[in-house]
Enzyme design. Structure first.
Site, short mmCIF file in Angstrom:
data_model
loop_
_atom_site.label_atom_id
_atom_site.label_comp_id
_atom_site.label_asym_id
_atom_site.label_seq_id
_atom_site.Cartn_x
_atom_site.Cartn_y
_atom_site.Cartn_z
N ASN A 48 11.93 -5.18 41.93
CA ASN A 48 11.89 -3.65 40.45
C ASN A 48 11.14 -3.03 41.09
OD1 ASN A 48 13.78 -6.10 39.22
ND2 ASN A 48 12.27 -6.36 38.05
N ASP A 54 -0.62 1.22 37.15
CA ASP A 54 0.14 2.67 37.51
C ASP A 54 1.40 2.83 38.77
OD1 ASP A 54 -1.71 3.87 35.22
OD2 ASP A 54 -3.27 3.92 37.15
N CYS A 70 20.69 -5.29 38.23
CA CYS A 70 20.47 -5.57 39.01
C CYS A 70 18.76 -5.94 38.90
CB CYS A 70 20.37 -5.01 40.39
SG CYS A 70 20.37 -3.19 40.09
N ARG A 71 17.63 -5.04 37.45
CA ARG A 71 16.90 -5.55 37.64
C ARG A 71 16.27 -7.27 37.15
NH1 ARG A 71 12.42 -2.45 36.36
NH2 ARG A 71 11.57 -2.94 34.78
N SER A 104 11.01 0.47 39.87
CA SER A 104 11.57 1.63 38.42
C SER A 104 10.81 2.98 38.89
CB SER A 104 11.11 0.59 36.90
OG SER A 104 10.36 0.44 36.68
N ASP A 113 9.16 -12.26 45.63
CA ASP A 113 8.89 -10.17 44.47
C ASP A 113 7.56 -9.58 45.37
OD1 ASP A 113 8.66 -9.18 42.59
OD2 ASP A 113 6.86 -9.42 42.27
N ARG A 114 8.32 -8.80 45.37
CA ARG A 114 6.51 -7.76 46.21
C ARG A 114 5.08 -7.57 44.74
NH1 ARG A 114 7.33 -1.73 47.91
NH2 ARG A 114 5.71 -1.26 45.77
N ASP A 115 4.50 -6.51 44.87
CA ASP A 115 4.22 -6.01 44.15
C ASP A 115 4.23 -7.31 43.05
OD1 ASP A 115 4.49 -3.18 44.65
OD2 ASP A 115 5.50 -3.37 42.87
N SER A 118 -0.04 -2.87 40.49
CA SER A 118 -0.82 -1.66 39.62
C SER A 118 -0.16 -1.04 38.82
CB SER A 118 -1.17 -0.60 40.71
OG SER A 118 -1.63 0.66 39.95
N CYS A 152 22.17 -1.66 34.59
CA CYS A 152 21.74 -1.64 35.80
C CYS A 152 21.58 -3.52 35.36
CB CYS A 152 20.92 -2.12 36.34
SG CYS A 152 19.85 -2.89 36.51
#
EC number: 3.1.3.-
Length: 184
Positions: free
Chosen positions: A53, A20, A101-102, A55, A9-11, A18, A99
């Site tokens: 993800n 935000d 893919c999420r 979004s 995963d990235r974040d 964040s 979707c």
């Protein structure tokens, strides 16, 4: 034989997260230990990919070009350490867009499998900081690892759905552990 594949995963795993959203290149702040971990895994013969993800695109917080700039910076940092991220895939949809893919759905991971030309993800690793990351990985046949960075501590505190997951302080600790495992 299991694929030598680590999907991240990235974040919260690779960079600071964040509530935000990470909306610009200035807000994209990779963890130095994560960049080093990715490079070490790659140099050791592991294929490293990212499934994230995003979004914030559907919400209008940033666009595909901004996301591409963030991912370009990430790839440059990893290359500077002698590593490679083989593929980065993202879901640009919002939670109500219906979707496939999420995450927690396994669509992004299935896309990675196809793009990497792999027959199966059985035995690959999915590393995330949220339950949805682990659920996507497990649905695709991956082993799961939760990192305590990002939303990892909150996910761990909830304690649900983590029965199959190994827990690590951060991505560097996961890489240390994985690279110490005997080859199968």
């Amino acid at each position: 034989m299991s694929p030598k594949l680590v999907i991240l995963d990235r974040d919260g795993v690779i960079n600071r997260d964040s509530d935000d959203y990470v909306k610009s290149l200035d807000e994209f702040l990779p963890y130095p230990q994560a960049i080093d971990a990715i490079a070490r895994l790659s140099r050791a013969g592991w294929t490293v990919a990212v499934a994230t993800n995003q979004s914030g695109i559907a919400r209008g917080y940033y666009d595909e070009a901004t996301l591409a700039a963030m991912h370009g910076r990430l790839e440059t940092l990893v290359r500077a350490r002698g590593g490679e991220i083989r593929r980065i895939v993202h879901c640009p949809h919002g939670p109500d867009d219906d979707c496939d893919c999420r995450k927690p759905l396994p669509g992004l991971l299935e896309r990675l499998r196809q793009e990497l030309g792999m027959a199966s993800l059985q035995g690959a690793w999915m590393v995330g900081d949220s339950l949805r990351d682990l659920q996507a990985g497990e649905a695709a046949g991956c082993h799961s690892a939760l990192v305590r960075t990002g939303k990892g501590e909150r996910t761990l505190a909830k304690g649900k759905g983590l029965e199959q997951a190994r827990v690590f302080t951060n991505l560097a600790a996961f890489a240390d552990w994985l690279l110490a495992q005997p080859e199968k």
